[in-house]
Design a protein around this motif. Structure first.
Motif, PDB file in Angstrom:
ATOM      1  N   ARG A  76     -35.077  66.094 -61.139  1.00 36.83           N
ATOM      2  CA  ARG A  76     -34.074  65.284 -60.448  1.00 36.83           C
ATOM      3  C   ARG A  76     -34.442  65.002 -58.994  1.00 36.83           C
ATOM      4  NH1 ARG A  76     -28.209  67.727 -62.455  1.00 36.83           N
ATOM      5  NH2 ARG A  76     -28.403  67.070 -64.652  1.00 36.83           N
ATOM      6  N   ALA A  77     -34.146  63.773 -58.580  1.00 34.16           N
ATOM      7  CA  ALA A  77     -34.287  63.366 -57.186  1.00 34.16           C
ATOM      8  C   ALA A  77     -33.040  62.569 -56.819  1.00 34.16           C
ATOM      9  CB  ALA A  77     -35.540  62.515 -56.994  1.00 34.16           C
ATOM     10  N   PHE A  78     -32.510  62.815 -55.628  1.00 32.95           N
ATOM     11  CA  PHE A  78     -31.189  62.311 -55.276  1.00 32.95           C
ATOM     12  C   PHE A  78     -31.238  60.956 -54.572  1.00 32.95           C
ATOM     13  CE2 PHE A  78     -30.956  66.982 -55.134  1.00 32.95           C
ATOM     14  CZ  PHE A  78     -30.033  67.182 -56.159  1.00 32.95           C
ATOM     15  N   GLY A  79     -30.123  60.237 -54.702  1.00 33.50           N
ATOM     16  CA  GLY A  79     -29.900  59.063 -53.861  1.00 33.50           C
ATOM     17  C   GLY A  79     -29.439  59.509 -52.482  1.00 33.50           C
ATOM     18  N   LYS A  80     -29.215  58.560 -51.599  1.00 31.11           N
ATOM     19  CA  LYS A  80     -28.816  58.930 -50.242  1.00 31.11           C
ATOM     20  C   LYS A  80     -27.909  57.861 -49.638  1.00 31.11           C
ATOM     21  CE  LYS A  80     -31.038  55.825 -47.458  1.00 31.11           C
ATOM     22  NZ  LYS A  80     -30.857  54.736 -48.407  1.00 31.11           N
ATOM     23  N   LEU A  81     -27.143  58.293 -48.642  1.00 33.31           N
ATOM     24  CA  LEU A  81     -26.380  57.396 -47.787  1.00 33.31           C
ATOM     25  C   LEU A  81     -26.685  57.766 -46.346  1.00 33.31           C
ATOM     26  CD1 LEU A  81     -22.927  57.426 -49.608  1.00 33.31           C
ATOM     27  CD2 LEU A  81     -24.496  55.482 -49.466  1.00 33.31           C
ATOM     28  N   ILE A  82     -26.958  56.780 -45.514  1.00 33.41           N
ATOM     29  CA  ILE A  82     -27.224  57.047 -44.104  1.00 33.41           C
ATOM     30  C   ILE A  82     -25.895  57.146 -43.371  1.00 33.41           C
ATOM     31  CG2 ILE A  82     -28.233  56.138 -41.983  1.00 33.41           C
ATOM     32  CD1 ILE A  82     -30.433  54.902 -43.650  1.00 33.41           C
ATOM     33  N   LEU A  83     -25.632  58.298 -42.784  1.00 32.99           N
ATOM     34  CA  LEU A  83     -24.407  58.503 -42.012  1.00 32.99           C
ATOM     35  C   LEU A  83     -24.552  57.885 -40.623  1.00 32.99           C
ATOM     36  CD1 LEU A  83     -23.703  62.218 -42.997  1.00 32.99           C
ATOM     37  CD2 LEU A  83     -22.821  60.139 -44.071  1.00 32.99           C
ATOM     38  N   PHE A  84     -25.669  58.163 -39.986  1.00 29.76           N
ATOM     39  CA  PHE A  84     -25.968  57.604 -38.671  1.00 29.76           C
ATOM     40  C   PHE A  84     -27.458  57.278 -38.640  1.00 29.76           C
ATOM     41  CE2 PHE A  84     -22.475  60.577 -38.110  1.00 29.76           C
ATOM     42  CZ  PHE A  84     -21.549  59.830 -37.390  1.00 29.76           C
ATOM     43  N   GLY A  85     -27.812  56.041 -38.243  1.00 28.38           N
ATOM     44  CA  GLY A  85     -29.230  55.784 -38.041  1.00 28.38           C
ATOM     45  C   GLY A  85     -29.825  54.515 -38.590  1.00 28.38           C
ATOM     46  N   GLU A  86     -29.026  53.571 -39.137  1.00 27.12           N
ATOM     47  CA  GLU A  86     -29.632  52.349 -39.654  1.00 27.12           C
ATOM     48  C   GLU A  86     -30.497  51.682 -38.585  1.00 27.12           C
ATOM     49  OE1 GLU A  86     -26.507  53.143 -40.175  1.00 27.12           O
ATOM     50  OE2 GLU A  86     -26.203  53.066 -42.349  1.00 27.12           O
ATOM     51  N   ALA A 136     -35.790  57.899 -54.927  1.00 32.18           N
ATOM     52  CA  ALA A 136     -35.424  58.811 -56.014  1.00 32.18           C
ATOM     53  C   ALA A 136     -36.357  58.627 -57.205  1.00 32.18           C
ATOM     54  CB  ALA A 136     -33.971  58.579 -56.426  1.00 32.18           C
ATOM     55  N   GLN A 137     -36.758  57.387 -57.458  1.00 31.75           N
ATOM     56  CA  GLN A 137     -37.648  57.113 -58.582  1.00 31.75           C
ATOM     57  C   GLN A 137     -39.009  57.787 -58.389  1.00 31.75           C
ATOM     58  OE1 GLN A 137     -39.074  53.062 -58.980  1.00 31.75           O
ATOM     59  NE2 GLN A 137     -39.077  53.215 -61.214  1.00 31.75           N
ATOM     60  N   VAL A 138     -39.623  57.590 -57.229  1.00 27.13           N
ATOM     61  CA  VAL A 138     -40.980  58.117 -57.042  1.00 27.13           C
ATOM     62  C   VAL A 138     -40.991  59.631 -56.850  1.00 27.13           C
ATOM     63  CG1 VAL A 138     -41.994  55.960 -56.252  1.00 27.13           C
ATOM     64  CG2 VAL A 138     -40.912  57.456 -54.579  1.00 27.13           C
ATOM     65  N   VAL A 139     -39.932  60.187 -56.257  1.00 27.13           N
ATOM     66  CA  VAL A 139     -39.856  61.645 -56.125  1.00 27.13           C
ATOM     67  C   VAL A 139     -39.673  62.281 -57.494  1.00 27.13           C
ATOM     68  CG1 VAL A 139     -38.450  63.556 -55.231  1.00 27.13           C
ATOM     69  CG2 VAL A 139     -39.095  61.661 -53.726  1.00 27.13           C
ATOM     70  N   SER A 140     -38.827  61.679 -58.340  1.00 30.19           N
ATOM     71  CA  SER A 140     -38.649  62.234 -59.691  1.00 30.19           C
ATOM     72  C   SER A 140     -39.944  62.136 -60.494  1.00 30.19           C
ATOM     73  CB  SER A 140     -37.510  61.518 -60.422  1.00 30.19           C
ATOM     74  OG  SER A 140     -37.833  60.177 -60.740  1.00 30.19           O
ATOM     75  N   LEU A 141     -40.714  61.073 -60.277  1.00 35.01           N
ATOM     76  CA  LEU A 141     -42.010  60.943 -60.937  1.00 35.01           C
ATOM     77  C   LEU A 141     -42.945  62.068 -60.504  1.00 35.01           C
ATOM     78  CD1 LEU A 141     -44.203  59.557 -62.614  1.00 35.01           C
ATOM     79  CD2 LEU A 141     -44.558  57.969 -60.699  1.00 35.01           C
ATOM     80  N   ALA A 142     -42.971  62.366 -59.203  1.00 28.93           N
ATOM     81  CA  ALA A 142     -43.828  63.455 -58.719  1.00 28.93           C
ATOM     82  C   ALA A 142     -43.431  64.784 -59.370  1.00 28.93           C
ATOM     83  CB  ALA A 142     -43.730  63.554 -57.200  1.00 28.93           C
ATOM     84  N   ARG A 143     -42.146  65.035 -59.498  1.00 29.96           N
ATOM     85  CA  ARG A 143     -41.693  66.276 -60.133  1.00 29.96           C
ATOM     86  C   ARG A 143     -42.091  66.308 -61.613  1.00 29.96           C
ATOM     87  NH1 ARG A 143     -38.691  69.029 -56.627  1.00 29.96           N
ATOM     88  NH2 ARG A 143     -37.209  68.014 -55.214  1.00 29.96           N
ATOM     89  N   SER A 188     -45.512  72.176 -54.355  1.00 33.43           N
ATOM     90  CA  SER A 188     -44.478  72.646 -53.436  1.00 33.43           C
ATOM     91  C   SER A 188     -43.531  71.487 -53.132  1.00 33.43           C
ATOM     92  CB  SER A 188     -45.104  73.145 -52.132  1.00 33.43           C
ATOM     93  OG  SER A 188     -45.689  72.050 -51.429  1.00 33.43           O
ATOM     94  N   GLU A 189     -42.377  71.802 -52.553  1.00 33.45           N
ATOM     95  CA  GLU A 189     -41.447  70.738 -52.166  1.00 33.45           C
ATOM     96  C   GLU A 189     -42.094  69.803 -51.142  1.00 33.45           C
ATOM     97  OE1 GLU A 189     -37.620  70.558 -53.474  1.00 33.45           O
ATOM     98  OE2 GLU A 189     -39.438  70.782 -54.673  1.00 33.45           O
ATOM     99  N   GLU A 190     -42.913  70.353 -50.261  1.00 35.77           N
ATOM    100  CA  GLU A 190     -43.614  69.513 -49.284  1.00 35.77           C
ATOM    101  C   GLU A 190     -44.556  68.537 -49.980  1.00 35.77           C
ATOM    102  OE1 GLU A 190     -43.348  72.772 -49.141  1.00 35.77           O
ATOM    103  OE2 GLU A 190     -42.175  73.149 -47.323  1.00 35.77           O
ATOM    104  N   THR A 206     -35.877  64.397 -52.054  1.00 39.89           N
ATOM    105  CA  THR A 206     -36.549  65.654 -52.387  1.00 39.89           C
ATOM    106  C   THR A 206     -35.668  66.873 -52.137  1.00 39.89           C
ATOM    107  OG1 THR A 206     -38.707  64.697 -51.846  1.00 39.89           O
ATOM    108  CG2 THR A 206     -38.561  67.105 -51.910  1.00 39.89           C
ATOM    109  N   TYR A 207     -35.076  66.943 -50.946  1.00 38.48           N
ATOM    110  CA  TYR A 207     -34.429  68.186 -50.524  1.00 38.48           C
ATOM    111  C   TYR A 207     -32.918  68.198 -50.762  1.00 38.48           C
ATOM    112  CZ  TYR A 207     -38.867  69.255 -48.304  1.00 38.48           C
ATOM    113  OH  TYR A 207     -40.205  69.517 -48.077  1.00 38.48           O
TER     114      TYR A 207
END
Length: 330
Positions: A42-52, A141-148, A159-161, A187-188
């Motif tokens: 699994r690799a997660f989606g994200k929402l930017i709280l601050f920083g666009e 999320a797609q490419v991180v899940s592929l790596a896993r 490793s996670e790194e 990832t994290y």
């Protein structure tokens, strides 16, 4: 708790036959492979709280990974080549529009991890609960899940790194020079403080108590003083947002999300549709709301401290938005 809504009018709400077929295929896949095995990819989606957009210029960003995820499984085959089966839920048109970029991203991750598909082929299947839509970090999320999944299939312990690094490389297929924030969140998970540097990016997990890039760059170069003023205000705002997260002060965090949205409006990356959704969310009880991601379409988020307020805000947004998702931070 939070929810996010799409502001893209071109996206239809109706579910077509292919979407139902994909849901059925996902169920069959889970039975065949096993939920426990898929969970490890699994690799997660994200929402930017601050920083666009400001994150590109080395300002700190606060990003929250959402609970929805993409998963992946890889089967090596005798014949050379790559076969990709994409069972992810998606807004209409997304997969077609992103097909070439996605193909390149998959190839980059395979090459980065030393997989030569001319010698042995690979069938790669993507699934999960994260709806693929611009602004939610679907590509990361797609490419991180592929790596896993490759770590499990080769087998090769990563490793996670190393997973994060492979995800960053894969993001280049979609974005050319990614900031790194999306793959790090994928990832994290959790809520992260992220900042680009001249070297490796810095990020730190936050413990919770009980930016239409080319146009922004052109505006920055045309009026450095104007952009510098916005950047200084944003940097102070992000620091306040981080302090509110650390203190578990949802009221202050909501107010700061509102201020961040106002900054995005000044940066000209919001739009009437996103502004209307933000106003509706606040009116329905959200303690704060803002656009999230590149802007001028895409997503907005609303912060709702309770399940009851989350349901009320979602109901209000459903009157305006083609799609609304309720989620929590991963």
């Amino acid at each position: 708790m939070s929810e996010y809504a799409s502001a893209d009018h071109a996206q239809e709400v109706t579910r077509d036959l292919s979407a139902r077929q994909e849901e059925s295929a996902q169920r069959v896949r889970q039975e065949r492979i096993g939920a426990a095995c898929l969970k490890r990819t699994r690799a997660f989606g994200k929402l930017i709280l601050f920083g666009e957009h400001f994150v590109v210029y080395k300002a700190p960003a606060l990003v929250g990974a959402v609970a929805a995820y993409t998963d992946c499984d890889v089967e090596f085959t005798g014949a050379p080549g790559i076969e990709v089966v994409d069972l992810r839920p998606a807004v209409p048109g997304y997969k077609v529009e992103k097909a070439a970029e996605g193909e390149e991203a998959v190839k980059i991750v395979l090459s980065h991890l030393g997989v030569d598909t001319e010698k042995r082929g690979a069938k790669i299947t993507f699934g999960g609960s994260l709806t693929a839509v611009s602004g939610i970090g679907a590509s990361a999320a797609q490419v991180v899940s592929l790596a896993r999944a490759l770590s499990a299939a080769l087998p090769r312990t990563l490793s996670e790194e190393e997973v994060n690094a492979a995800g960053y490389e894969g993001e280049k297929g979609y974005h050319g020079t990614p900031s790194g924030v999306d793959n790090t969140a994928a990832t994290y998970g959790g809520v992260l403080r992220f900042q680009r540097t001249d070297g490796a990016p810095r990020f730190a997990a936050k413990e919770l108590a009980e930016l239409v890039v080319g146009d922004v760059k052109a505006k920055k170069e045309a009026d450095e003083a104007w952009f510098g003023s916005l950047l200084a205000r944003y940097t102070a705002l992000a620091a306040e947002g981080e302090a509110a997260l650390d203190a578990g002060d949802m009221a202050a965090l909501g107010r700061l999300l509102d201020e961040n949205h106002a900054l995005c409006q000044e940066l000209t990356v919001s739009c009437k549709e996103l502004d209307d959704l933000v106003v509706a969310a606040r009116g329905a009880g959200a303690v704060g709301a803002k656009m999230s991601g590149t802007g001028r379409g895409g997503l907005m988020l609303a912060l709702t401290p309770t399940a009851e307020s989350q349901a009320a805000v979602a109901k209000a947004l459903e009157k305006l938005a083609p799609q609304v998702w309720m989620t929590t931070f991963a």
